[in-house]
Design a protein around this motif. Structure first.
Motif, PDB file in Angstrom:
ATOM      1  N   LYS A 243       0.831  -1.212   0.000  1.00  0.00           N
ATOM      2  CA  LYS A 243       0.000   0.000   0.000  1.00  0.00           C
ATOM      3  C   LYS A 243       0.862   1.257   0.000  1.00  0.00           C
ATOM      4  CE  LYS A 243      -3.029  -1.176   3.371  1.00  0.00           C
ATOM      5  NZ  LYS A 243      -4.291  -1.095   4.171  1.00  0.00           N
ATOM      6  N   ALA A 244       1.995   1.205   0.692  1.00  0.00           N
ATOM      7  CA  ALA A 244       2.899   2.361   0.719  1.00  0.00           C
ATOM      8  C   ALA A 244       3.486   2.617  -0.664  1.00  0.00           C
ATOM      9  CB  ALA A 244       4.018   2.124   1.738  1.00  0.00           C
ATOM     10  N   GLY A 305      -3.781  -6.438  -9.068  1.00  0.00           N
ATOM     11  CA  GLY A 305      -4.705  -5.869  -8.090  1.00  0.00           C
ATOM     12  C   GLY A 305      -4.971  -6.682  -6.847  1.00  0.00           C
ATOM     13  N   ASP A 306      -4.428  -7.906  -6.753  1.00  0.00           N
ATOM     14  CA  ASP A 306      -4.702  -8.717  -5.559  1.00  0.00           C
ATOM     15  C   ASP A 306      -3.612  -9.771  -5.412  1.00  0.00           C
ATOM     16  OD1 ASP A 306      -5.965  -9.601  -3.291  1.00  0.00           O
ATOM     17  OD2 ASP A 306      -7.717 -10.443  -4.302  1.00  0.00           O
ATOM     18  N   TYR A 307      -3.583 -10.404  -4.246  1.00  0.00           N
ATOM     19  CA  TYR A 307      -2.614 -11.468  -3.998  1.00  0.00           C
ATOM     20  C   TYR A 307      -2.858 -12.652  -4.929  1.00  0.00           C
ATOM     21  CZ  TYR A 307      -1.375  -9.047   0.348  1.00  0.00           C
ATOM     22  OH  TYR A 307      -0.939  -8.127   1.261  1.00  0.00           O
ATOM     23  N   PRO A 308      -1.829 -13.461  -5.197  1.00  0.00           N
ATOM     24  CA  PRO A 308      -2.031 -14.664  -6.011  1.00  0.00           C
ATOM     25  C   PRO A 308      -3.106 -15.560  -5.398  1.00  0.00           C
ATOM     26  CG  PRO A 308       0.317 -14.259  -5.660  1.00  0.00           C
ATOM     27  CD  PRO A 308      -0.417 -13.299  -4.774  1.00  0.00           C
ATOM     28  N   GLN A 309      -3.930 -16.121  -6.254  1.00  0.00           N
ATOM     29  CA  GLN A 309      -5.026 -16.966  -5.774  1.00  0.00           C
ATOM     30  C   GLN A 309      -4.513 -18.116  -4.915  1.00  0.00           C
ATOM     31  OE1 GLN A 309      -8.160 -16.161  -6.095  1.00  0.00           O
ATOM     32  NE2 GLN A 309      -8.870 -17.980  -4.975  1.00  0.00           N
ATOM     33  N   VAL A 310      -3.362 -18.672  -5.294  1.00  0.00           N
ATOM     34  CA  VAL A 310      -2.833 -19.815  -4.555  1.00  0.00           C
ATOM     35  C   VAL A 310      -2.432 -19.417  -3.133  1.00  0.00           C
ATOM     36  CG1 VAL A 310      -0.405 -19.548  -5.288  1.00  0.00           C
ATOM     37  CG2 VAL A 310      -1.306 -21.829  -4.736  1.00  0.00           C
ATOM     38  N   PHE A 332      -7.343  -7.024   0.708  1.00  0.00           N
ATOM     39  CA  PHE A 332      -7.498  -5.705   0.095  1.00  0.00           C
ATOM     40  C   PHE A 332      -8.969  -5.449  -0.183  1.00  0.00           C
ATOM     41  CE2 PHE A 332      -3.102  -6.731  -1.496  1.00  0.00           C
ATOM     42  CZ  PHE A 332      -2.447  -5.716  -0.819  1.00  0.00           C
ATOM     43  N   SER A 333      -9.427  -4.253   0.122  1.00  0.00           N
ATOM     44  CA  SER A 333     -10.797  -3.878  -0.236  1.00  0.00           C
ATOM     45  C   SER A 333     -10.875  -3.666  -1.752  1.00  0.00           C
ATOM     46  CB  SER A 333     -11.188  -2.587   0.481  1.00  0.00           C
ATOM     47  OG  SER A 333     -10.451  -1.491  -0.064  1.00  0.00           O
ATOM     48  N   PRO A 334     -12.088  -3.662  -2.319  1.00  0.00           N
ATOM     49  CA  PRO A 334     -12.212  -3.395  -3.762  1.00  0.00           C
ATOM     50  C   PRO A 334     -11.555  -2.074  -4.174  1.00  0.00           C
ATOM     51  CG  PRO A 334     -14.285  -4.219  -2.892  1.00  0.00           C
ATOM     52  CD  PRO A 334     -13.393  -3.997  -1.709  1.00  0.00           C
ATOM     53  N   GLN A 335     -11.699  -1.044  -3.339  1.00  0.00           N
ATOM     54  CA  GLN A 335     -11.087   0.253  -3.641  1.00  0.00           C
ATOM     55  C   GLN A 335      -9.558   0.149  -3.619  1.00  0.00           C
ATOM     56  OE1 GLN A 335     -13.434  -0.233  -1.248  1.00  0.00           O
ATOM     57  NE2 GLN A 335     -15.218   0.680  -2.277  1.00  0.00           N
ATOM     58  N   TYR A 339      -6.771   0.767  -6.586  1.00  0.00           N
ATOM     59  CA  TYR A 339      -5.742   1.778  -6.310  1.00  0.00           C
ATOM     60  C   TYR A 339      -4.334   1.211  -6.515  1.00  0.00           C
ATOM     61  CZ  TYR A 339      -3.524   5.621  -3.645  1.00  0.00           C
ATOM     62  OH  TYR A 339      -2.769   6.693  -3.245  1.00  0.00           O
ATOM     63  N   ILE A 340      -4.160  -0.057  -6.152  1.00  0.00           N
ATOM     64  CA  ILE A 340      -2.844  -0.696  -6.207  1.00  0.00           C
ATOM     65  C   ILE A 340      -2.487  -1.152  -7.618  1.00  0.00           C
ATOM     66  CG2 ILE A 340      -1.599  -2.788  -5.475  1.00  0.00           C
ATOM     67  CD1 ILE A 340      -3.194  -2.493  -2.796  1.00  0.00           C
ATOM     68  N   GLN A 341      -3.472  -1.639  -8.342  1.00  0.00           N
ATOM     69  CA  GLN A 341      -3.201  -2.235  -9.655  1.00  0.00           C
ATOM     70  C   GLN A 341      -2.602  -1.230 -10.633  1.00  0.00           C
ATOM     71  OE1 GLN A 341      -6.629  -4.006 -11.494  1.00  0.00           O
ATOM     72  NE2 GLN A 341      -5.551  -4.456 -13.402  1.00  0.00           N
ATOM     73  N   GLY A 342      -1.534  -1.648 -11.318  1.00  0.00           N
ATOM     74  CA  GLY A 342      -0.928  -0.825 -12.365  1.00  0.00           C
ATOM     75  C   GLY A 342       0.041   0.228 -11.870  1.00  0.00           C
ATOM     76  N   THR A 343       0.486   0.113 -10.610  1.00  0.00           N
ATOM     77  CA  THR A 343       1.363   1.149 -10.052  1.00  0.00           C
ATOM     78  C   THR A 343       2.845   0.783 -10.220  1.00  0.00           C
ATOM     79  OG1 THR A 343       1.154   0.131  -7.852  1.00  0.00           O
ATOM     80  CG2 THR A 343      -0.348   1.948  -8.374  1.00  0.00           C
ATOM     81  N   VAL A 344       3.205   0.320 -11.419  1.00  0.00           N
ATOM     82  CA  VAL A 344       4.593  -0.047 -11.709  1.00  0.00           C
ATOM     83  C   VAL A 344       4.966   0.493 -13.083  1.00  0.00           C
ATOM     84  CG1 VAL A 344       6.256  -1.925 -11.915  1.00  0.00           C
ATOM     85  CG2 VAL A 344       4.317  -2.184 -10.373  1.00  0.00           C
ATOM     86  N   ASP A 345       5.865   1.473 -13.113  1.00  0.00           N
ATOM     87  CA  ASP A 345       6.361   1.969 -14.403  1.00  0.00           C
ATOM     88  C   ASP A 345       7.432   1.039 -14.956  1.00  0.00           C
ATOM     89  OD1 ASP A 345       4.711   4.206 -14.185  1.00  0.00           O
ATOM     90  OD2 ASP A 345       6.239   5.332 -13.078  1.00  0.00           O
TER      91      ASP A 345
END
Length: 575
Positions: A243-244, A305-310, A332-335, A339-345
């Motif tokens: 999250k940070a 956007g979320d932890y691996p399913q496994v 992680f909440s839906p929000q 917010y987290i997904q795609g935060t990697v340049d």
């Protein structure tokens, strides 16, 4: 009409984004576990513009632990506790990089490096960890001078914001990364760095190896802050770190990106996991689980956007078997997912070694543990070379496999290799480091093969420029291209043969032909013999310094005392 057009454009963008996500997720199934091509050495060059560099970190190299207003870090405190570090060594002075950075930049210039990866010590610029309390301008000045000197030498700074040295105050007051308030405090620290250095720094790494921060800092206690919160501590720390990272990415994206045109990435370190038996589905699943619990733990939330399913399935099931009302893996909440997904340049990737992996069931009575949650066993081939660290075996083909896995699992992101290298653990010192030259030759060649496979690798960072403080191993393990004599207060640097070898890879941008490459090692060994002679003379020089610093003043003092006694004797006779 304009509003309708805007809504249509947004709808199209969302559809494109959804299709991209579906492609990325489905790409995870494209990795072929049964196809392990251990091909012969490939002669060729890297793409034009490929960036070559070396790495370091603040606590490992800077020293000056309580100088010029720097605050205490968790590693300052941890290393000062007896029994935590091999031989009770500390990073108090380490390589004295705080004072010798200009000399080190000259070494980089001689190697013709394109970039230098280093970290900013959070407590050096914010002694209490909080911007609202005090900004240490002397710390700011140090990093300004370092960045400017690099740019003057045409070396690109690649800056890590967090390489493990959390301000001790934040650990004591809030429990460090166990507390969600760290997300905001880290964002304040990062914002200060963007404000003061961002006009010159265009490549930012938020966290270095969050797996180690989480597991070794809060699960096993091998690293600072030394907490053993089995089964929960690592997952909680990782949750806040993810999250940070996302918050810092969004802060940069909203406030600084348009002005500074920089990139925000994260550096994830991962071993490769190879199935013991590629025809056994259980072994394949165990190997894939190994990677997801290592790399995917952090990469999957940031890309998908979320932890691996496994991870969710295994930790959730074991938590239930242990009688817990909820999974030990935070949610992680839906929000938050959005917010987290795609935060990697770009993805920074550290890699050193490989393990064979097979299925192994750990019963719930075994206890809470990150390692037991995975239900697998790690094995090594006794034929694999192991020149230094007990965990580090040279398995070059695993590097290509890992890079291709990232390509298929995460939609072929832009990758910078942020750490790769090998240590030595020897009683006597030999600067003719054949094993390191062989390691670089083979691992870099596997990276070149991966690029030929279509993996989007843009740069490579050898770990490390200097021998330095290797965390709980102290100075007993040496990763440096340059040997550092830690016995000498001046911490002189001596080039190992690998310096010349790596320099030739850089100048050729790869491996042009067999005859030329085979000559590199021979020429590098020729140059290291003179360095060995200099190093052999160092104890004598150190002894002479001791004579100069201790014996000579002592003799002078005795002479003064004898002169005073003689003078008093003459005075008494005169009276």
């Amino acid at each position: 009409m304009t509003q309708a057009r805007t809504m249509l454009q947004r709808g199209i963008l969302k559809l494109v984004h959804l299709l991209a996500l579906v492609l990325c997720v489905s790409a995870g199934g494209d990795f072929d576990w049964t196809k392990n091509e251990k091909t012969s050495f490939y002669y060729g060059t890297f793409p034009t513009g490929f960036s070559w560099g070396v790495g370091s970190s603040a606590y490992q190299t800077e020293g000056a632990w309580n100088t010029d207003g720097k605050g205490m870090s968790i590693w300052d405190v941890f290393a000062h506790k007896r029994g935590k570090i091999s031989l009770n060594e500390t990073g108090d002075s380490s390589c004295e990089g705080y004072y010798k950075f200009k000399d080190d930049i000259n070494l980089m210039k001689e190697m013709r490096l394109n970039h230098y990866r280093f970290s900013i010590s959070w407590p050096r610029i914010l002694p209490s960890g909080l911007r609202s309390e005090h900004v240490n301008e002397k710390g700011i000045s140090y990093y300004n001078e370092l960045i400017n000197s690099l740019l003057d030498s045409k070396i690109t700074p690649v800056v890590t914001l967090y390489h493990w040295d959390l301000p001790q105050v934040l650990q004591e007051k809030y429990g460090g990364w166990q507390n969600g308030s760290m997300v905001g405090y880290f964002n304040e620290f990062a914002s200060l760095c963007f404000e003061r250095f961002g006009n010159r720094v265009k490549h930012w790494i938020t966290f270095n190896n969050p797996w180690s921060i989480s597991v070794e800092g809060y699960e096993t206690g091998e690293h600072a802050p030394g907490l053993k919160m089995r089964g929960t501590g690592a997952y909680k720390a990782a949750h806040h770190i993810i999250k940070a990272h996302a918050k810092v990415w969004h802060t940069y994206d909203m406030k600084w990106r348009s002005k500074q045109k920089g990139l925000i990435g994260i550096s994830l370190t991962a071993d490769w996991g190879e199935p013991v038996d590629v025809s056994n589905q259980r072994d394949i699943e165990a190997a894939e689980r190994y990677i997801h619990f290592y790399l995917g733990w952090f990469a999957t939330p940031l890309f998908h956007g979320d932890y691996p399913q496994v991870m969710k399935e295994y930790i959730g099931r074991k938590s239930g078997q242990q009688g817990l009302g909820a999974s030990r893996l935070p949610v992680f909440s839906p929000q938050e997912k959005s917010y987290i997904q795609g935060t990697v340049d770009f993805l920074g990737l550290g890699h050193y070694t490989t393990r064979y992996v097979t299925q192994k069931n750990y019963p719930s009575g075994f206890g809470d543990s990150y390692f037991a949650d995975r239900d697998l066993a790690e094995l090594v081939d006794p034929k694999w070379p192991d020149p230094g660290s007990e965990w580090l075996y040279s398995v070059p083909w695993g590097f290509r496999r890992l890079l291709n896995f990232v390509k298929t699992q995460y939609g072929n992101p832009m990758i910078y290799v942020t750490e790769n290298g090998v240590s030595e653990k020897m009683l006597c010192t030999d600067l003719c480091d054949d094993w390191r030259m062989q390691y670089f030759r083979e691992y870099i060649n596997e990276m070149l093969k991966a690029i030929k496979d279509g993996v989007n690798v843009k740069g490579y960072t050898a770990w490390s420029l200097l021998d330095s403080f290797e965390w709980d191993e102290g100075f007993s393990e040496r990763f440096g291209l340059y040997f550092v004599d830690f016995r000498n207060k001046n911490k002189p640097r001596y080039p190992k043969a690998s310096v010349q070898f790596y320099k030739r890879i850089i100048s050729s941008n790869g491996f042009p032909n067999q005859r030329e490459v085979e000559s590199w090692k021979r020429k590098a060994v020729e140059t290291c013999s003179s360095s060995n002679q200099l190093l052999a003379a160092d104890p004598l020089i150190g002894h002479m310094e001791m004579v100069t610093e201790i014996v000579v003043p002592t003799v002078c003092t005795l002479c003064i005392l004898l002169s005073a006694v003689f003078f008093m004797f003459l005075l008494r006779r005169h009276l």
